[in-house]
Design an enzyme around this catalytic site. Structure first.
Site, PDB file in Angstrom:
ATOM      1  N   CYS A   5       0.412  -0.946   0.033  1.00 41.91           N
ATOM      2  CA  CYS A   5       0.356  -0.211   0.729  1.00 41.91           C
ATOM      3  C   CYS A   5       0.447   1.489  -0.179  1.00 41.91           C
ATOM      4  CB  CYS A   5      -1.195   0.278   1.107  1.00 41.91           C
ATOM      5  SG  CYS A   5      -2.471  -1.015   0.736  1.00 41.91           S
ATOM      6  N   HIS A  15      -1.179   3.812  -6.180  1.00 43.54           N
ATOM      7  CA  HIS A  15      -2.210   2.186  -7.524  1.00 43.54           C
ATOM      8  C   HIS A  15      -3.864   2.855  -6.403  1.00 43.54           C
ATOM      9  CE1 HIS A  15      -2.555   1.827  -2.333  1.00 43.54           C
ATOM     10  NE2 HIS A  15      -3.662   0.998  -2.786  1.00 43.54           N
ATOM     11  N   HIS A  20     -11.626  10.878  -9.306  1.00 41.84           N
ATOM     12  CA  HIS A  20     -10.554  11.088 -10.291  1.00 41.84           C
ATOM     13  C   HIS A  20      -9.348  11.864  -9.984  1.00 41.84           C
ATOM     14  CE1 HIS A  20     -13.058   9.038 -12.786  1.00 41.84           C
ATOM     15  NE2 HIS A  20     -12.075   8.859 -13.716  1.00 41.84           N
ATOM     16  N   GLU A  61     -13.279   0.271   0.540  1.00 42.61           N
ATOM     17  CA  GLU A  61     -12.559   0.717  -0.422  1.00 42.61           C
ATOM     18  C   GLU A  61     -11.735  -0.358  -1.597  1.00 42.61           C
ATOM     19  OE1 GLU A  61      -8.665   1.209   2.036  1.00 42.61           O
ATOM     20  OE2 GLU A  61      -7.453   1.884  -0.389  1.00 42.61           O
TER      21      GLU A  61
END
Ligand SMILES: [Zn+2]
Length: 411
Positions: free
Chosen positions: A269, A273, A314, A355
């Site tokens: 993590c 990503h 985004h 998530e």
């Protein structure tokens, strides 16, 4: 045709007969007996044309009550220009309030109509309740009425039609920012009741409306107390804010796609990503006896879109909000999201953030009143306070390799 209220056979059902036999309008009769309007109405009752000649001229000097009502409706954005007329639309649940308003507006030549329209897109006949007057009747009081009508009278009309009560706060949507600002200032200066302007307009919302929320729980109580006597004289106005109704929870789900990394994370993590976040926002509260809703789903969506989705979708979470620069974990995101939404949704009772499909965080933060007193969660701002270990930092980071100072060498 058989009237289900009185049992009589009549050539056609109209408001003339129904008001005599049951004190219902056709639309109320249709709802009460679960009948589509198409089955009740004769074709000549549908899509009836209207003519300006059917309306009286306004009186030379409309009463103060009429002028207050007109101003309140203007604040609420309820005066809609329509083909030479001005229409005030009302809901069937609040027909009596609409008629109360008409009673104050007759000086302008307003009339009540329940009109029945055939909609070719849905092949249904729908009813609308409205007050209508020719636009020409209002020219003198259309822009800036002089002298201005009394504030509290106009505010009562406004509130009866437009204000909503959520978790101890009054929400008031005005048709133009200038009206919201005038009301906010007047309440603050003359009554020490404070309101906050919120921005809840959507991207596609070009109405330019402006939303006021009473600032604290005390301000909401104070405003209701101030308006109580006036609102109690208006049908369905006081009960809207005070009636005890069942509680319910409603949830809206929205998604956003974002990139992030977790600083110092021991596993993957820490790499940049991306993923799709699914956010569920739950609001709990009493069911508004007039709307039949806890909160309008459209409002809920608009608020979450404006405050959360537009910011994160985004975007790179670590750079989209200061609060997430260090840790953009679902937990930190939830705390941040909660603090943004609670101002607009004081009935907020839980948020869930996925998530991935099998990893999610549930969060319940502080109430709006607590947040107002305690401020933002300090957890979100670990780098705002400067480090207390100034000397240590300077000595060990700026001048590495310098011998350690002993206690006796410090003067
Ligand atoms: Zn009847």
């Amino acid at each position: 045709m058989h009237c289900l209220e009185c049992g009589e056979t009549v050539s056609q059902l109209d408001n003339g007969h129904l008001l005599e036999c049951s004190n219902l309008t056709i639309q109320e009769y249709a709802i009460r007996h679960q009948l589509p309007l198409d089955l009740i109405l004769h074709s000549d009752q549908i899509n009836q044309p209207d003519h300006i000649e059917n309306y009286a001229r306004p009186v030379a000097r409309p009463t103060e009550a009429a002028r207050q009502a007109l101003l309140g409706l203007r604040w609420a954005g309820l005066l809609q220009e329509n083909d030479g007329f001005v229409d005030v639309a009302g809901e069937v649940r609040r027909l009596d309030l609409l008629l109360w308003t008409l009673n104050h507006l007759v000086d302008y030549g307003f009339q009540f109509h329940q009109i029945y329209e055939y909609r070719s897109d849905t092949h249904r006949v729908v009813a609308k309740n409205l007050l209508r007057a020719p636009l020409r009747n209002l020219v003198h009081d259309w822009a800036m009425p002089e002298p201005p009508p009394a504030f509290l009278g106009a505010l009562a009309v406004y509130m009866a039609h437009r204000a909503e009560w959520h978790a101890g706060y009054l929400f008031m949507l005005f048709s133009r920012p200038i009206y919201a600002e005038a009301v906010r200032e007047h309440l603050a200066c003359n009554f020490h009741i404070h309101c906050q302007v919120l921005d809840a307009s959507g991207e596609s919302d070009a109405t330019g409306g402006s939303l006021l929320r009473t600032l604290t729980l005390a301000d909401g109580d104070k405003l209701l107390e101030l308006m109580k006597d006036r609102l109690m004289t208006m049908p369905t106005a006081w009960e809207r804010f005070q009636a005890i109704t069942p509680q319910a929870s409603v949830t809206k789900e929205l998604v956003f796609d974002s990139a992030h990394f977790i600083t110092d994370h021991p596993a993957k993590c820490s790499n940049l990503h991306g993923g799709r976040y699914v956010l569920q926002v739950e609001v709990t509260g009493r069911i508004d006896p007039v709307t039949g809703c806890v909160v309008d789903y459209g409002y809920l969506k608009r608020v979450v879109n404006r405050l959360i989705i537009e910011r994160f979708d985004h975007h790179h979470l670590n750079y989209a909000a200061e609060e997430l620069a260090w840790r953009s974990s679902t937990e930190m995101l939830c705390v941040y999201i909660w603090e943004q939404l609670i101002e607009y949704l004081p009935g907020l009772s839980g948020i869930r953030l996925y998530e991935t499909t099998n990893s999610w965080c549930d969060y319940q933060g502080r109430s709006l009143a607590e947040q107002q007193v305690q401020g933002s969660e300090s957890l979100l701002y670990p780098f705002r306070a400067k480090s207390d270990y100034t000397e240590l930092r300077r000595r060990l980071i700026q001048q590495p390799g310098k011998p350690r100072m002993t206690a006796c060498s410090v003067s």
